[in-house]
Structures are given as structure tokens and as C-alpha cells.
Scaffold this motif. Structure first.
Motif, short mmCIF file in Angstrom:
data_model
loop_
_atom_site.label_atom_id
_atom_site.label_comp_id
_atom_site.label_asym_id
_atom_site.label_seq_id
_atom_site.Cartn_x
_atom_site.Cartn_y
_atom_site.Cartn_z
N ARG A 7 -1.63 -75.48 -34.91
CA ARG A 7 -1.70 -76.38 -33.75
C ARG A 7 -3.08 -77.07 -33.72
NH1 ARG A 7 -2.69 -72.91 -28.16
NH2 ARG A 7 -4.35 -71.56 -28.91
N ASN A 8 -3.17 -78.12 -32.92
CA ASN A 8 -4.44 -78.81 -32.68
C ASN A 8 -5.16 -79.22 -33.97
OD1 ASN A 8 -4.16 -78.58 -29.87
ND2 ASN A 8 -5.12 -76.56 -29.87
N CYS A 9 -4.38 -79.76 -34.91
CA CYS A 9 -4.93 -80.23 -36.17
C CYS A 9 -4.03 -81.37 -36.66
CB CYS A 9 -5.01 -79.11 -37.20
SG CYS A 9 -3.43 -78.38 -37.65
N PRO A 10 -4.47 -82.15 -37.64
CA PRO A 10 -3.64 -83.25 -38.13
C PRO A 10 -2.28 -82.76 -38.61
CG PRO A 10 -5.88 -83.46 -38.95
CD PRO A 10 -5.80 -82.12 -38.28
N ALA A 11 -1.26 -83.57 -38.39
CA ALA A 11 0.11 -83.16 -38.70
C ALA A 11 0.29 -82.77 -40.15
CB ALA A 11 1.08 -84.28 -38.33
N ASP A 12 -0.41 -83.46 -41.06
CA ASP A 12 -0.22 -83.16 -42.48
C ASP A 12 -1.00 -81.93 -42.93
OD1 ASP A 12 -2.64 -84.42 -42.13
OD2 ASP A 12 -2.44 -85.75 -43.86
N PHE A 27 -9.92 -71.13 -36.57
CA PHE A 27 -10.52 -70.58 -35.36
C PHE A 27 -9.46 -70.61 -34.28
CE2 PHE A 27 -12.91 -74.66 -33.65
CZ PHE A 27 -11.84 -75.46 -33.97
N ALA A 28 -9.74 -69.94 -33.18
CA ALA A 28 -8.71 -69.74 -32.15
C ALA A 28 -8.04 -71.03 -31.69
CB ALA A 28 -9.29 -68.97 -30.97
N PRO A 29 -8.78 -72.15 -31.54
CA PRO A 29 -8.11 -73.37 -31.05
C PRO A 29 -7.02 -73.91 -31.97
CG PRO A 29 -10.46 -73.54 -30.69
CD PRO A 29 -10.25 -72.32 -31.54
N THR A 30 -7.08 -73.61 -33.27
CA THR A 30 -6.07 -74.16 -34.17
C THR A 30 -5.01 -73.12 -34.56
OG1 THR A 30 -7.59 -73.74 -36.03
CG2 THR A 30 -7.51 -75.98 -35.14
N SER A 31 -4.98 -72.00 -33.88
CA SER A 31 -3.93 -71.00 -34.11
C SER A 31 -3.26 -70.64 -32.79
CB SER A 31 -4.51 -69.73 -34.74
OG SER A 31 -4.83 -69.92 -36.10
N LEU A 58 -2.05 -65.82 -34.54
CA LEU A 58 -3.08 -64.78 -34.47
C LEU A 58 -2.46 -63.39 -34.56
CD1 LEU A 58 -5.38 -66.33 -31.71
CD2 LEU A 58 -5.79 -66.27 -34.19
N ALA A 59 -1.33 -63.21 -33.91
CA ALA A 59 -0.62 -61.92 -34.01
C ALA A 59 -0.14 -61.67 -35.43
CB ALA A 59 0.55 -61.88 -33.03
N ALA A 60 0.31 -62.72 -36.10
CA ALA A 60 0.75 -62.58 -37.49
C ALA A 60 -0.41 -62.20 -38.41
CB ALA A 60 1.40 -63.87 -37.97
#
Length: 439
Positions: free
Chosen positions: A164-169, A202-206, A211-213
Motif C-alpha cells: 500500500r501507499n506506493c506506486p502501483a507498479d 516501513f509501516a506506512p507501506t505495509s 506485517l502479520a505475514a
């Protein structure tokens, strides 16, 4: 590797100079290091050992200081080409430079070319072990692992995880990232001198699911590492607080998912409080101290004294490309400056310990590297205290080992790395100063 001996000044460590003082340092002004089969076999004064090593060839390196190879606890190989890119801060730098650079690592040819240059640059600067970040692309991990195996380097690396919170590609799902990571662990972890690190950016992009995985992957593969970023930048902290409103702190976010543990290495750790440091220390985690990056991006000052006071392990790291040099000597000089700005101190002895034995301890490899104990892998560096006119002039005036090492740390760079050996094999960087008897 055949048996060989190296004569020169020798320095390594058996403890932390902050705790044990000068007794932590093992120093032979005229010493002999005997290696064979890729490992240290003997160490001691030249006069005591020379008569009993028989016809073992001796390479005369007098005038140089032999030390264990440097350990870099956090570095991004895909960011090699964006070092020294201007940006107002971390998050803008990620968007403007990092993500565009990382897109190119879907191409195996590009990944392989950068990996080769990157590892040669590490070696040229005396770094023989590193914890390395790849990109989201599995081929980027294959490229760095293959290049490290070709050089027989001890390396830990991992595929970046972002859902999440990162470029689509560059975005994946928690499920696809987990499956690709599991396959990479099976392919590379424990292959020769290679290790794997589960690597959420980092937490914002997971997402919480990712994170559980990550925790499940660590539980399934207890020998692997975890590497991520923690509390680097004030804007980042505000972002994390908005994404995880129930967490006490950024550190607590990771703790709630079971990610604080031994063999976890958290880059930066600047904006921590005492409770964070206490919890990290109790978990056995390590912070990668990235002074050139923190200064370049204006992120803040790592509080080394607080970490020492609370028993939190830390290790120096270049953090290229946020960091501005592959040189561990330049990194240690910056660490000294960061500490002085907080009325703290870093001695020459402790700086060298941090980059060798201390870093090996911090990432859980001190039973293999970081010192010249017999049986340790023979990764070592010859430092030249006369590598530049200024360094030669200053070290000639030094009245103690501490003063010479301090000057070498403050004034040295890649030019001071006169030779590098990996598992007893000589790796002569193409631009390094020559060493007597170097073949």
C-alpha cells in the motif's frame, strides 16, 4: 585457500571499549595473522609465531594496520545511482528519486550490472559483510545474491515488501509478497555465505495483513533476519500515527505484530523515547545508526548515549543512497560528529569496534566474523595510516594507538583501504593503494 601469513600491525577486539576500556582491544605492533581454508588459524606477535609456521609464505604488510573487515548494517543497492540527489526530506526523496530508480530493477540485466558495481564499491571501501536491500522484484534479490556468491562475500539481503501507499507498479499483495519471499528464502538463505532478511519497507507501506505475514515468515524460518525502517523522520512519524492510531508509538506498531526480536535490524531509530529503547533492547533488536543519511536528509540525530545507557545494540551503516558514502571510515567520522552535537563522545577504539566486532555482534554473526579469533572467517582489511599527505602527517605525530585510530577514522576514506581479503582470498580493488607483496 592455501595457508598464508600476514605480517603487520594488527588490531581487533574481544569486548566493547566503552565497557571494558583498552583491555577490549587486542593489539600487536608487529603481529602475524595466519589464515588457511578461509579461516583464521593463528594470531600473535611475529617473533613468537614466525619460527613455528614452517614454510607458510609470509606477506610483509608492515606500515599497514590489519583489522577485521567492516560490517555495514543497512544499505540499499538499488539506490547506488541516486546518491547525492537533492530533496527537502525523506518522503519527497522517496517519491522523486527512490521509487523511479527501483522500477528499473525489474530488468535482470540492469539489476546484475548495478549489483556488481555496488559490491565492488563495498569491497573497495573495506566492507566485507553487509545487510542489503533489494527492490520488490525477486530478480533484484537473485542479482545481488549471485554477485555476492561470485565474490564469496558474506551478505544478507531481502526483497522489499510493499502492499500500500506506493506506486502501483511497485505494489503487491500481502499474499504475493509472502509467496515470493518464501521462495527466495528457500533459494538463498544458507547458500554458502548468504543469508536472507524479510524486508518490509516501513509501516506506512505495509498493511496489517502484510506485517502479520512477516511475523509468520520469521516463525517459519527462525534463522532468517528482519530489516526495516523505524522512526527516521518527523513527517514519517505523523504518518504512522495516523495509520495506526491505537499504537503507543512507531515502535509499538511493529511490536504489536511480533516483529521486535533477535535478528531484527531497524534502520535509524532517531525519534525514540526511553520506553521504545527499553522494549527494543529487551527484544534483542538492533538499530542501524546511519549518520551520513540522517544528516543529508535532515532527519535528526541518533542518541547513541541513550542507547548505550539502556542496553540497546546499534551498528553503523552507510544507508546508501540516502547516505552519501560507501566508506565506513567516513560513516564513523559522521557518527562522531552526530554524537558531539549532543555532547557525547566516540573514541577511535570504539569507532573501530562498532564497525567490526560490535556490528558483528549486533547482527548475530560474531561467531563467524568481526574478530581474529581462531576459527573466524578470514575477512580482513589492511588500512594505510599514510594514505594521504595529511593523514600521514597527522598519524606520525600521534602518541598512542587511540590517537592514531581516531585520526584514521576522522581523516580516512577509501584511499586508506590498501587491501581487502575475503575468506582468505585477496580482493584487490582496482583503485586501491598497492600493498607490499600483494598478488
Amino acid at each position: 585457500m592455501r595457508r598464508a601469513a600476514y605480517r603487520g600491525e594488527i588490531v581487533d577486539f574481544t569486548g566493547d571499549p566503552l565497557r571494558d576500556g583498552e583491555a577490549a582491544c587486542r593489539h600487536f605492533a608487529d603481529g602475524l595473522l595466519v589464515v588457511g581454508d578461509g579461516r583464521v588459524q593463528e594470531l600473535g606477535p611475529f617473533d613468537a609465531l614466525a619460527a613455528r609456521i614452517g614454510d607458510t609464505p609470509v606477506r610483509d604488510l608492515r606500515g599497514r594496520i590489519l583489522v577485521p573487515g567492516f560490517v555495514d548494517a543497512h544499505v540499499h543497492y538499488p539506490q547506488t545511482d541516486i546518491v547525492a540527489s537533492p530533496a527537502p526530506g525523506l518522503l519527497d526523496w522517496l517519491e522523486r528519486y527512490t521509487f523511479p530508480a527501483e522500477r528499473r530493477f525489474a530488468d535482470p540485466g540492469h539489476a546484475a550490472e548495478v549489483a556488481g558495481f555496488f559490491l565492488d564499491e563495498l569491497l573497495r571501501n573495506g566492507t566485507t559483510t553487509a545487510m542489503v536491500w533489494a527492490t520488490v522484484h525477486p530478480v533484484s534479490v537473485d542479482a545481488i545474491m549471485q554477485a555476492a556468491r561470485a565474490r564469496n562475500m558474506r551478505l544478507i539481503a531481502g526483497k522489499v515488501l510493499m502492499d500500500r501507499n506506493c506506486p502501483a507498479d511497485l505494489c503487491e499483495t500481502a499474499e504475493s509478497g509472502t509467496a515470493e519471499t518464501r521462495a527466495l528464502i528457500e533459494r538463498w538463505h544458507g547458500a554458502g555465505r548468504l543469508g536472507y532478511a524479510v524486508t518490509p519497507r516501513f509501516a506506512p507501506t505495509s498493511t496489517p495483513a502484510q506485517l502479520a505475514a512477516c511475523a509468520r515468515l520469521l516463525d517459519e524460518h527462525p534463522g532468517v533476519w528482519l530489516q526495516s525502517h523505524l522512526a527516521e523522520n518527523a513527517d514519517e512519524l505523523r504518518w504512522v500515527a495516523g495509520l495506526f492510531p491505537d499504537a503507543r508509538s512507531y515502535t509499538d506498531v511493529y511490536d504489536r505484530f511480533g516483529l521486535l526480536r533477535g535478528r531484527s535490524v531497524w534502520a535509524h531509530g532517531i525519534h525514540l523515547d526511553d520506553a521504545d529503547r527499553e522494549r527494543l533492547a529487551a527484544s534483542g533488536a538492533t538499530v542501524a545508526f546511519c549518520p551520513t543519511s540522517n544528516l543529508f536528509l535532515g532527519s535528526g540525530l541518533f542518541d547513541a548515549a541513550a542507547a548505550d545507557r539502556q542496553g540497546l545494540r546499534y551498528a553503523p551503516a552507510t544507508d546508501v543512497g540516502g547516505g552519501t558514502s560507501f566508506s565506513m571510515l567516513r560513516t564513523l567520522a559522521a557518527a562522531h560528529d552526530v554524537m558531539r552535537l549532543q555532547r557525547q563522545a566516540l573514541s577511535g577504539l570504539r569507532a573501530l569496534w562498532l564497525a567490526t566486532h560490535g556490528a558483528a555482534q549486533a547482527i548475530g554473526l560474531d561467531d563467524r566474523i568481526g574478530s581474529f579469533e581462531p576459527g573466524r572467517e578470514a575477512d580482513f582489511v589492511a588500512l594505510d595510516p599514510a594514505a594521504t599527505p595529511l593523514l600521514a602527517r597527522r598519524t606520525a605525530q600521534a602518541g598512542s594507538l587511540e590517537e592514531r585510530l581516531f585520526a584514521l577514522t576522522m581523516l580516512g576514506d577509501d584511499r586508506a583501504v590498501a587491501g581487502v581479503w575475503i575468506a582468505g582470498g585477496c580482493m584487490k580493488p582496482p583503485t586501491a593503494r598497492g600493498v607490499d607483496g600483494f598478488t
